[in-house]
Design a protein around this motif. Sequence first.
Motif, mmCIF file in Angstrom:
data_model
loop_
_atom_site.group_PDB
_atom_site.id
_atom_site.type_symbol
_atom_site.label_atom_id
_atom_site.label_comp_id
_atom_site.label_asym_id
_atom_site.label_seq_id
_atom_site.Cartn_x
_atom_site.Cartn_y
_atom_site.Cartn_z
ATOM 1 N N GLU A 58 6.821 -5.714 -2.686
ATOM 2 C CA GLU A 58 6.650 -4.276 -2.487
ATOM 3 C C GLU A 58 7.459 -3.560 -3.561
ATOM 4 O O GLU A 58 8.639 -3.867 -3.773
ATOM 5 C CB GLU A 58 7.128 -3.824 -1.110
ATOM 6 C CG GLU A 58 7.010 -2.292 -0.961
ATOM 7 C CD GLU A 58 7.416 -1.725 0.400
ATOM 8 O OE1 GLU A 58 7.861 -2.501 1.276
ATOM 9 O OE2 GLU A 58 7.296 -0.502 0.582
ATOM 10 N N ASN A 116 3.780 2.216 -2.474
ATOM 11 C CA ASN A 116 3.799 3.278 -1.462
ATOM 12 C C ASN A 116 3.116 4.541 -1.974
ATOM 13 O O ASN A 116 3.394 4.999 -3.085
ATOM 14 C CB ASN A 116 5.252 3.621 -1.092
ATOM 15 C CG ASN A 116 5.928 2.475 -0.377
ATOM 16 O OD1 ASN A 116 5.681 2.240 0.804
ATOM 17 N ND2 ASN A 116 6.759 1.742 -1.103
ATOM 18 N N GLU A 148 0.035 1.064 0.259
ATOM 19 C CA GLU A 148 0.757 1.284 1.520
ATOM 20 C C GLU A 148 0.748 2.773 1.834
ATOM 21 O O GLU A 148 1.173 3.581 1.013
ATOM 22 C CB GLU A 148 2.210 0.797 1.421
ATOM 23 C CG GLU A 148 2.304 -0.706 1.391
ATOM 24 C CD GLU A 148 3.714 -1.231 1.671
ATOM 25 O OE1 GLU A 148 4.596 -0.454 2.091
ATOM 26 O OE2 GLU A 148 3.922 -2.439 1.452
ATOM 27 N N ASP A 178 1.855 1.509 6.790
ATOM 28 C CA ASP A 178 3.308 1.320 6.708
ATOM 29 C C ASP A 178 3.996 1.869 7.960
ATOM 30 O O ASP A 178 3.463 2.756 8.612
ATOM 31 C CB ASP A 178 3.801 2.100 5.479
ATOM 32 C CG ASP A 178 5.095 1.548 4.920
ATOM 33 O OD1 ASP A 178 5.661 0.601 5.505
ATOM 34 O OD2 ASP A 178 5.538 2.070 3.888
ATOM 35 N N LYS A 199 1.972 -3.045 8.728
ATOM 36 C CA LYS A 199 3.374 -3.407 8.520
ATOM 37 C C LYS A 199 4.180 -2.890 9.703
ATOM 38 O O LYS A 199 4.315 -1.675 9.892
ATOM 39 C CB LYS A 199 3.896 -2.798 7.221
ATOM 40 C CG LYS A 199 3.190 -3.349 5.987
ATOM 41 C CD LYS A 199 3.880 -2.914 4.714
ATOM 42 C CE LYS A 199 5.145 -3.720 4.439
ATOM 43 N NZ LYS A 199 5.783 -3.347 3.158
ATOM 44 N N GLU A 235 8.499 -6.010 8.655
ATOM 45 C CA GLU A 235 9.485 -5.424 7.738
ATOM 46 C C GLU A 235 10.884 -5.587 8.311
ATOM 47 O O GLU A 235 11.057 -5.650 9.527
ATOM 48 C CB GLU A 235 9.319 -3.910 7.620
ATOM 49 C CG GLU A 235 7.988 -3.382 7.287
ATOM 50 C CD GLU A 235 8.100 -1.890 6.963
ATOM 51 O OE1 GLU A 235 7.780 -1.566 5.825
ATOM 52 O OE2 GLU A 235 8.492 -1.065 7.816
HETATM 53 CA CA CA Z 1 6.413 0.718 2.333
#
Ligand code: CA
Length: 277
Positions: A58, A116, A148, A178, A199, A235
């Motif tokens: 990421e 992101n 994401e 996310d 996630k 995560e």
């Molecule tokens: Ca993220």
Amino acid sequence: SKEQGRNSICFFSPAQHEATLSRYRIAGLLQQALDNDEFHMVYQPQIEVDSGKLIGVEALIRWYSPQLGQVSPEVFIPVAEDAGLIEAVGYWALEQSIAETMKWLEKGLELKISVNFSARQFQRGEVASRLLALLNKYQLPAELFVVELTETCFVHSAEATECELVRLREHGVRIAIDDFGTGFSSLSYIRNMSLDMIKIDRSFISQINAENSGGRLVQAMIDMSHAMELEVVAEGVESAQDLAVLKQLGCDMAQGYHIARPMTASDLEGWAMSYEP
Ligand code: CA
Ligand code: C2E
Ligand code: CA
Ligand code: CA
């Protein structure tokens, strides 16, 4: 002060006033940061839970300001959104991540890259066109790219967001939700939207070894996601014990300090070369 509180209407507490001032200050410095190349990206590994295999990273943005020092993205991303600078910051991060992933690929290190996106980027539209143009420019296979985004994207501009996602998926880009579980988390939009992965937010993962229903909650999220044919990433995996429980629960991928902290592109390269599951 107490005096003011009694005798007049006080709109801002001193702390709020200071926070407002510093938001202005940060907004001003952000423009300068873009011009002066004060940002860089760091990358955090994501592994397959079953095999321990390194699958991807990421990308997370960092800002070192000469005036303010290191500023957390949790502070400056919201300011950039309000100041109309998120497009510029977001696309800087995007291009940098794609360029660095391509360099790894050329050296034989194939990693998926997750980037992101802010809800504001989707409100403006053109996310798909701009992303596909960059993938083309760097010749990065779309299959290696993961977008994401948070649930907020669906709250404010569900239709526009959905259009962009459909187009990206047609080209092989994958989509992850996310911070899952922290927003509205309505099952209906998850079912209706074009998604590939979920996630699970670290606030849930930090509870899986506690003496409460944390483990069962995460189990339910994983089972629900699998029922909808979505892949699950955990995560904030901070211990071997967390990882062991996630394996039992059937979680697909994991990311967190137990595996590795986010690191610069060159550190990541070294880390990946010597990593053994
Ligand atoms: Ca993220
Ligand atoms: P996020 O997308 O949820 O990113 C995960 C955050 O958790 C990162 O914080 C990461 O460093 C941290 N983290 C990773 N593993 C662990 C762990 O095991 N324990 C704990 N306690 N924390 C862990 P970071 O880098 O400070 O980023 C914060 C947020 O800023 C991100 O949350 C994301 O929402 C936003 N952000 C970062 N980079 C970008 C970007 O390029 N664009 C946009 N739009 N937002 C970004
Ligand atoms: Ca997250
Ligand atoms: Ca977050």
